[in-house]
Design a protein around this motif. Structure first.
Motif, PDB file in Angstrom:
ATOM      1  N   LEU A   1       0.823  -1.208   0.000  1.00  0.00           N
ATOM      2  CA  LEU A   1       0.000   0.000   0.000  1.00  0.00           C
ATOM      3  C   LEU A   1       0.861   1.263   0.000  1.00  0.00           C
ATOM      4  N   VAL A   2       2.093   1.142   0.497  1.00  0.00           N
ATOM      5  CA  VAL A   2       3.021   2.262   0.398  1.00  0.00           C
ATOM      6  C   VAL A   2       3.312   2.552  -1.074  1.00  0.00           C
ATOM      7  N   VAL A   3       3.473   1.476  -1.858  1.00  0.00           N
ATOM      8  CA  VAL A   3       3.697   1.632  -3.297  1.00  0.00           C
ATOM      9  C   VAL A   3       2.473   2.285  -3.942  1.00  0.00           C
ATOM     10  N   THR A   4       1.271   1.890  -3.489  1.00  0.00           N
ATOM     11  CA  THR A   4       0.038   2.481  -4.021  1.00  0.00           C
ATOM     12  C   THR A   4      -0.005   3.981  -3.750  1.00  0.00           C
ATOM     13  N   LEU A   5       0.317   4.370  -2.533  1.00  0.00           N
ATOM     14  CA  LEU A   5       0.308   5.792  -2.186  1.00  0.00           C
ATOM     15  C   LEU A   5       1.413   6.548  -2.920  1.00  0.00           C
ATOM     16  N   PHE A   6       2.549   5.884  -3.101  1.00  0.00           N
ATOM     17  CA  PHE A   6       3.633   6.510  -3.848  1.00  0.00           C
ATOM     18  C   PHE A   6       3.207   6.735  -5.295  1.00  0.00           C
ATOM     19  N   GLY A   7       2.442   5.791  -5.831  1.00  0.00           N
ATOM     20  CA  GLY A   7       1.964   5.907  -7.204  1.00  0.00           C
ATOM     21  C   GLY A   7       1.039   7.098  -7.404  1.00  0.00           C
ATOM     22  N   GLN A   8       0.266   7.437  -6.369  1.00  0.00           N
ATOM     23  CA  GLN A   8      -0.655   8.556  -6.534  1.00  0.00           C
ATOM     24  C   GLN A   8       0.090   9.874  -6.693  1.00  0.00           C
ATOM     25  N   PHE A   9       1.299   9.968  -6.118  1.00  0.00           N
ATOM     26  CA  PHE A   9       2.101  11.174  -6.322  1.00  0.00           C
ATOM     27  C   PHE A   9       2.470  11.312  -7.802  1.00  0.00           C
ATOM     28  N   PHE A  10       2.891  10.195  -8.411  1.00  0.00           N
ATOM     29  CA  PHE A  10       3.211  10.208  -9.836  1.00  0.00           C
ATOM     30  C   PHE A  10       1.981  10.580 -10.653  1.00  0.00           C
ATOM     31  N   LEU A  11       0.833  10.030 -10.275  1.00  0.00           N
ATOM     32  CA  LEU A  11      -0.399  10.289 -11.025  1.00  0.00           C
ATOM     33  C   LEU A  11      -0.790  11.758 -10.949  1.00  0.00           C
ATOM     34  N   VAL A  12      -0.805  12.316  -9.753  1.00  0.00           N
ATOM     35  CA  VAL A  12      -1.232  13.708  -9.568  1.00  0.00           C
ATOM     36  C   VAL A  12      -0.241  14.680 -10.203  1.00  0.00           C
ATOM     37  N   MET A  13       1.049  14.493  -9.917  1.00  0.00           N
ATOM     38  CA  MET A  13       2.048  15.406 -10.463  1.00  0.00           C
ATOM     39  C   MET A  13       2.133  15.292 -11.985  1.00  0.00           C
ATOM     40  N   GLY A  14       2.052  14.059 -12.478  1.00  0.00           N
ATOM     41  CA  GLY A  14       2.099  13.865 -13.923  1.00  0.00           C
ATOM     42  C   GLY A  14       0.900  14.477 -14.614  1.00  0.00           C
ATOM     43  N   THR A  15      -0.282  14.310 -14.023  1.00  0.00           N
ATOM     44  CA  THR A  15      -1.494  14.895 -14.600  1.00  0.00           C
ATOM     45  C   THR A  15      -1.413  16.417 -14.597  1.00  0.00           C
ATOM     46  N   ALA A  16      -0.876  16.980 -13.512  1.00  0.00           N
ATOM     47  CA  ALA A  16      -0.717  18.440 -13.430  1.00  0.00           C
ATOM     48  C   ALA A  16       0.243  18.933 -14.504  1.00  0.00           C
ATOM     49  N   ALA A  17       1.325  18.187 -14.746  1.00  0.00           N
ATOM     50  CA  ALA A  17       2.301  18.578 -15.773  1.00  0.00           C
ATOM     51  C   ALA A  17       1.672  18.532 -17.166  1.00  0.00           C
ATOM     52  N   ILE A  18       0.835  17.519 -17.408  1.00  0.00           N
ATOM     53  CA  ILE A  18       0.173  17.394 -18.702  1.00  0.00           C
ATOM     54  C   ILE A  18      -0.799  18.552 -18.924  1.00  0.00           C
ATOM     55  N   ILE A  19      -1.610  18.853 -17.905  1.00  0.00           N
ATOM     56  CA  ILE A  19      -2.572  19.954 -18.009  1.00  0.00           C
ATOM     57  C   ILE A  19      -1.854  21.273 -18.236  1.00  0.00           C
ATOM     58  N   SER A  20      -0.752  21.490 -17.496  1.00  0.00           N
ATOM     59  CA  SER A  20       0.020  22.724 -17.659  1.00  0.00           C
ATOM     60  C   SER A  20       0.617  22.805 -19.060  1.00  0.00           C
ATOM     61  N   GLY A  21       1.126  21.688 -19.562  1.00  0.00           N
ATOM     62  CA  GLY A  21       1.709  21.678 -20.898  1.00  0.00           C
ATOM     63  C   GLY A  21       0.691  21.993 -21.973  1.00  0.00           C
ATOM     64  N   ILE A  22      -0.507  21.427 -21.833  1.00  0.00           N
ATOM     65  CA  ILE A  22      -1.571  21.690 -22.807  1.00  0.00           C
ATOM     66  C   ILE A  22      -2.010  23.152 -22.733  1.00  0.00           C
ATOM     67  N   ALA A  23      -2.147  23.667 -21.509  1.00  0.00           N
ATOM     68  CA  ALA A  23      -2.582  25.058 -21.336  1.00  0.00           C
ATOM     69  C   ALA A  23      -1.563  26.040 -21.906  1.00  0.00           C
ATOM     70  N   ASN A  24      -0.274  25.712 -21.778  1.00  0.00           N
ATOM     71  CA  ASN A  24       0.784  26.595 -22.263  1.00  0.00           C
ATOM     72  C   ASN A  24       1.219  26.266 -23.694  1.00  0.00           C
ATOM     73  N   LYS A  25       0.489  25.334 -24.337  1.00  0.00           N
ATOM     74  CA  LYS A  25       0.796  24.894 -25.706  1.00  0.00           C
ATOM     75  C   LYS A  25       2.222  24.370 -25.803  1.00  0.00           C
ATOM     76  N   ASP A  26       2.669  23.689 -24.752  1.00  0.00           N
ATOM     77  CA  ASP A  26       4.019  23.113 -24.728  1.00  0.00           C
ATOM     78  C   ASP A  26       3.960  21.698 -24.175  1.00  0.00           C
ATOM     79  N   PHE A  27       2.926  20.946 -24.581  1.00  0.00           N
ATOM     80  CA  PHE A  27       2.748  19.586 -24.081  1.00  0.00           C
ATOM     81  C   PHE A  27       3.880  18.686 -24.566  1.00  0.00           C
ATOM     82  N   GLN A  28       4.504  17.977 -23.629  1.00  0.00           N
ATOM     83  CA  GLN A  28       5.566  17.035 -23.947  1.00  0.00           C
ATOM     84  C   GLN A  28       5.080  15.615 -23.665  1.00  0.00           C
ATOM     85  N   PRO A  29       4.961  14.767 -24.701  1.00  0.00           N
ATOM     86  CA  PRO A  29       4.447  13.409 -24.498  1.00  0.00           C
ATOM     87  C   PRO A  29       5.218  12.603 -23.459  1.00  0.00           C
TER      88      PRO A  29
END
Length: 234
Positions: free
Chosen positions: A40-68
């Motif tokens: 479950l520690v791995v599960t909670l660690f994974g949510q950090f990747f999910l949230v931060m990664g999703t935020a980076a994607i949204i920011s990239g799309i908003a700034n027209k600089d999305f990096q796959p």
């Protein structure tokens, strides 16, 4: 004296929610690690990747600089969350199947990221060329800079004379791939309907080559490893 920046109620509430989530997650990770629930520690660690990664994607799309390449972070996060839950609560049979499939799943993530990087680079460049078709001479009048991974990267500010007025434009894309000096003149292609939307051919070519190489390496490495695992490794 203040810096003049004002924060709305929504921003303040979002910040409070983020802090509560962050520290609650850290506390839960400590609790699970002390009670033999490491999965479950791995599960909670994974949510950090999910949230931060999703935020980076949204920011990239908003700034027209999305990096796959940023896709890899939420994908890893989801994999960690699902895998952690299965290892903690799943049956031995399900866990065994997951262990066997895990290498293929990880390589599939790299394959998806590599192919996405190549395709989005090609499609993005093609669409940019279609809408930015007005060639004009531009002079670099300033170099904005910022630090990234311990090194300074730059973004040129161009000055152009367009439709009877002098304007300054910048792509807000920082890199060290294509160096330019203040006072240097280059041809750029801008969108006649929106002059702040433009590209400089030398810079675009250098950045595209870098993305193609990275995407190709990700794809080739994933395909090679998958072939080795399927046909060579017994």
């Amino acid at each position: 004296m203040g810096n003049g920046r004002k924060y709305g109620v929504g921003s303040i509430l979002a910040g409070i929610v983020f802090l509560i989530w962050f520290f609650a997650s850290i506390g839960a990770m400590i609790y699970f690690s002390r009670h033999d629930m490491g999965a479950l520690v791995v599960t909670l660690f994974g949510q950090f990747f999910l949230v931060m990664g999703t935020a980076a994607i949204i920011s990239g799309i908003a700034n027209k600089d999305f990096q796959p390449i940023t896709l890899i972070f939420p994908l890893i996060g989801i994999a960690c969350m699902v895998g952690g839950c299965i290892f903690q609560f799943g049956s031995e049979t399900v866990i065994k199947h997951l262990e066997n499939a895990l290498p293929y799943l990880l390589l599939s993530v790299f394959l998806i990221v590599g192919v996405s990087l190549v395709l989005t680079t090609y499609v993005g460049s093609k669409r940019r060329h279609e809408r930015c078709n007005y060639c004009i001479s531009a002079t670099c009048v300033d170099l904005k800079s910022q630090y990234h991974d311990g090194s300074r990267i730059y973004c040129p500010v161009y000055e152009v004379y367009f439709r009877g007025e002098t304007i300054q434009i910048s792509s807000n894309v920082f890199s060290n791939i294509n160096r330019i000096s203040v006072g240097e003149t280059r041809e750029i292609y801008l969108n006649p309907e929106k002059p702040t939307d433009f590209y400089e051919p030398k810079e675009e070519k250098a950045i595209n080559i870098f993305k193609y190489v990275m995407g190709g390496l990700f794809t080739a490495a994933a395909v090679f490893a998958l072939i080795m695992m399927i046909y060579v490794v017994k």
